[in-house]
Motif scaffolding. Sequence first.
Motif, PDB file in Angstrom:
ATOM      1  N   ASP A  82       0.817  -1.214   0.000  1.00 26.80           N
ATOM      2  CA  ASP A  82       0.000   0.000   0.000  1.00 26.80           C
ATOM      3  C   ASP A  82       0.852   1.266   0.000  1.00 26.80           C
ATOM      4  O   ASP A  82       0.391   2.323  -0.383  1.00 26.80           O
ATOM      5  N   ARG A  83       2.088   1.194   0.449  1.00 27.67           N
ATOM      6  CA  ARG A  83       2.900   2.401   0.601  1.00 27.67           C
ATOM      7  C   ARG A  83       3.764   2.668  -0.621  1.00 27.67           C
ATOM      8  O   ARG A  83       4.075   3.803  -0.944  1.00 27.67           O
ATOM      9  N   LEU A 125       3.761  12.650  -9.207  1.00 29.04           N
ATOM     10  CA  LEU A 125       2.375  12.173  -9.343  1.00 29.04           C
ATOM     11  C   LEU A 125       2.171  10.781  -8.750  1.00 29.04           C
ATOM     12  O   LEU A 125       1.215  10.531  -8.022  1.00 29.04           O
ATOM     13  N   LYS A 126       3.093   9.864  -9.023  1.00 29.37           N
ATOM     14  CA  LYS A 126       2.972   8.499  -8.518  1.00 29.37           C
ATOM     15  C   LYS A 126       3.968   8.226  -7.390  1.00 29.37           C
ATOM     16  O   LYS A 126       4.431   7.103  -7.211  1.00 29.37           O
ATOM     17  N   GLY A 127       4.317   9.283  -6.671  1.00 30.68           N
ATOM     18  CA  GLY A 127       5.247   9.116  -5.553  1.00 30.68           C
ATOM     19  C   GLY A 127       6.641   8.740  -6.025  1.00 30.68           C
ATOM     20  O   GLY A 127       7.099   9.179  -7.077  1.00 30.68           O
ATOM     21  N   VAL A 128       7.314   7.888  -5.248  1.00 30.00           N
ATOM     22  CA  VAL A 128       8.693   7.523  -5.586  1.00 30.00           C
ATOM     23  C   VAL A 128       8.785   6.670  -6.847  1.00 30.00           C
ATOM     24  O   VAL A 128       9.855   6.552  -7.433  1.00 30.00           O
ATOM     25  N   LYS A 129       7.665   6.077  -7.257  1.00 36.81           N
ATOM     26  CA  LYS A 129       7.685   5.277  -8.496  1.00 36.81           C
ATOM     27  C   LYS A 129       7.954   6.164  -9.711  1.00 36.81           C
ATOM     28  O   LYS A 129       8.636   5.759 -10.648  1.00 36.81           O
ATOM     29  N   THR A 181       4.395  12.414   2.021  1.00 36.81           N
ATOM     30  CA  THR A 181       4.604  11.156   2.764  1.00 36.81           C
ATOM     31  C   THR A 181       4.272  11.324   4.238  1.00 36.81           C
ATOM     32  O   THR A 181       3.620  10.464   4.842  1.00 36.81           O
ATOM     33  N   ALA A 182       4.704  12.434   4.825  1.00 37.30           N
ATOM     34  CA  ALA A 182       4.463  12.668   6.260  1.00 37.30           C
ATOM     35  C   ALA A 182       2.972  12.646   6.580  1.00 37.30           C
ATOM     36  O   ALA A 182       2.537  11.991   7.538  1.00 37.30           O
ATOM     37  N   VAL A 183       2.181  13.338   5.765  1.00 34.27           N
ATOM     38  CA  VAL A 183       0.736  13.435   6.050  1.00 34.27           C
ATOM     39  C   VAL A 183       0.017  12.133   5.695  1.00 34.27           C
ATOM     40  O   VAL A 183      -0.854  11.676   6.452  1.00 34.27           O
ATOM     41  N   THR A 184       0.378  11.499   4.565  1.00 39.61           N
ATOM     42  CA  THR A 184      -0.306  10.255   4.178  1.00 39.61           C
ATOM     43  C   THR A 184       0.020   9.109   5.142  1.00 39.61           C
ATOM     44  O   THR A 184      -0.815   8.239   5.362  1.00 39.61           O
ATOM     45  N   ASP A 185       1.214   9.114   5.742  1.00 37.02           N
ATOM     46  CA  ASP A 185       1.545   8.090   6.748  1.00 37.02           C
ATOM     47  C   ASP A 185       0.734   8.278   8.027  1.00 37.02           C
ATOM     48  O   ASP A 185       0.508   7.326   8.770  1.00 37.02           O
ATOM     49  N   GLU A 186       0.312   9.509   8.280  1.00 39.47           N
ATOM     50  CA  GLU A 186      -0.520   9.784   9.458  1.00 39.47           C
ATOM     51  C   GLU A 186      -1.966   9.331   9.236  1.00 39.47           C
ATOM     52  O   GLU A 186      -2.632   8.893  10.160  1.00 39.47           O
ATOM     53  N   PHE A 187      -2.442   9.462   8.013  1.00 43.47           N
ATOM     54  CA  PHE A 187      -3.824   9.086   7.677  1.00 43.47           C
ATOM     55  C   PHE A 187      -3.824   8.121   6.488  1.00 43.47           C
ATOM     56  O   PHE A 187      -4.373   8.436   5.422  1.00 43.47           O
ATOM     57  N   PRO A 188      -3.215   6.929   6.660  1.00 40.30           N
ATOM     58  CA  PRO A 188      -3.028   6.024   5.514  1.00 40.30           C
ATOM     59  C   PRO A 188      -4.327   5.533   4.884  1.00 40.30           C
ATOM     60  O   PRO A 188      -4.415   5.403   3.663  1.00 40.30           O
ATOM     61  N   TYR A 189      -5.359   5.287   5.699  1.00 42.24           N
ATOM     62  CA  TYR A 189      -6.604   4.733   5.160  1.00 42.24           C
ATOM     63  C   TYR A 189      -7.344   5.734   4.289  1.00 42.24           C
ATOM     64  O   TYR A 189      -8.008   5.384   3.329  1.00 42.24           O
TER      65      TYR A 189
END
Length: 629
Positions: free
Chosen positions: A27-28, A224-228, A400-408
């Motif tokens: 998921d990450r 757009l697609k993060g680290v990918k 990343t910081a914010v999405t890791d806090e609210f992953p769902y």
Amino acid sequence: LAQPVTPELLVSPSSQDGDLGSEYPEDRGNWTGRLDFLLSCIGYCVGLGNVWRFPYRAYTNGGGAFLVPYFIMLAICGIPIFFMELSLGQFSSLGPLAVWKISPIFKGVGMGTILIVSLVAIYYNMIIAYVLFYLFASLTSDLPWQHCGNWWNTDLCLDHHVIKAGNTTFPVNITNTVSPSEEYWSRYVLHIQGSSGIGDPGRIRWNLCLCLLLSWTIVYLCILKGVKSSGKVVYFTATFPYLILVMLLIRGVTLEGAWKGIRFYLTPQFDHLLSSKVWIEAALQIFYSLGVGFGGLLTFASYNTFHQNIYRDTFIVTLGNAITSILAGFAIFSVLGYMSQELGVPVNQVAKAGPGLAFVVYPQAMTMLPLSPFWSFLFFFMLLTLGLDSQFAFMETIVTAVTDEFPYYLRPKKASFSALICIALFLMGLILTTEGGMYWLVLLDDYSAGFGLMVVVITTCLVVTRVYGMKRFCRDIHMMLGFKPGPYFRACWLVLSPATMMALLVYNIIKYQPSEYGSYRFPAWAEVLGILMGVLSCLMIPVGMVVAVLREEGTLWEVGVQQASRPTMDWGPSLEENRTGMYVASLAGSQSPKPLMVHMRKYGGITSYENTAIEVDREMEEEEEEESM
């Protein structure tokens, strides 16, 4: 034959679906190529500061002698803190906010980091917008800053081409004159004459506004697609600057008078080493050039596989960054030497740092070369690629910081969330596109990542070594890499690095000077606003402490503070197959008296890393026995 059944007691929820052998949290997301992480780190660290700050700092602080304190400071606080950040990120696979599960009472440090990075991202992209402006302006047969006589020029404008063509025998007094490139920058690009100061921003410069919009669009499309996606872009943005730098270097050293500039840059003045200012300047250069404390390194490492060799990567990136800075100095000063010979003035009269070098001095030098638009385009394209991958890191850190806090909620909508952040920061940066925008940029540059960033780094260092514990942190690295950090790293983490950072902080406070831009002095309210920017990131730490303690039940000290200081139950490697040793007991469903043995049976045999886990367990048992005796 009946298949053996695993008792439900030993099955954790994460093992009921998905491939157990997978090294990646689905998921990450993770880096998709072997060099993605390394090139991203190189791109992040090697930025605009290597080109426009290091060469100037070197020549003003003892020339070649500056390299002595520079490499000593790299060893004392650069490499150790760099390795610490990578270790924290890779071990936990968490961003700069969620990583504070290591000690929830200090989560405010992560909040302070995000505030600093957000402020830096606003003005850093404005610098990229200026670079884009000059890049487009270079697509012409004659560079627009080559001659006087344009509507933006004044009577003070002096064109060196005219002097040279006139073959004047008498010496020309250039002290009260202005170069065409300087007037192009201040009167055309910035149109700063339309603003009386920071309190009078004037109108929006629409050409700059469009360049800023374009730079944010480029950044968004790359993350757009993060680290990918950003992991693939850095294959170009992290390597191409080196090709251009080498081209500029070869062109520079072949110019007449080039060695005059290089001699000026490298002649060692060892008497400077007795000055504390030189050592502080060296530490500051290391501190900002490696980008420690901004959360970028931690974020990038969090997308690594658990056993990635970050120890090796640390030395590759930090030493590569230092060599790049020195190389850039040759490319810059060889051209400045040629320029000083052409103008008939000493090198120190043409040498500048920061935007003055990138947007005034170097463009002016380009006009003196044959095929000047070509060399100008190459120079600004190099600055664009250098700036972009640093900006990718800033944006990836925030997202990343914010999405890791609210992953769902946020991970499935990461692209939309990234767009929202980019739009918000673009709108906040619009004031920088006004006629008085440069004053705001200087204010942000001076205060957003000043003493607040140092407080963040010092606190991180002290929390990891004193609160979490040096032994435990070294055990985590042992479990991850298969070996413990040596006495050099332990000595730096415990004493040398925090002490150096403290000295930097004290020096910055004692030697505080109000902001200025040329002859303009900032008003008192602007200074207060700037100081508040730095103080606000520091205030996040006590605010985070109060929130963490109030969430705990029981009395304030006995339960609240002590409990909030300890790592949370789910602290540790994010993947079940990596949670060996002491971390197995905290897994859901792991209620066996010998969790490590269950873990090894479940994942098939003993690997070298499980051997490491057994060693760590044995060490812990011996320490417990010693304490009980």
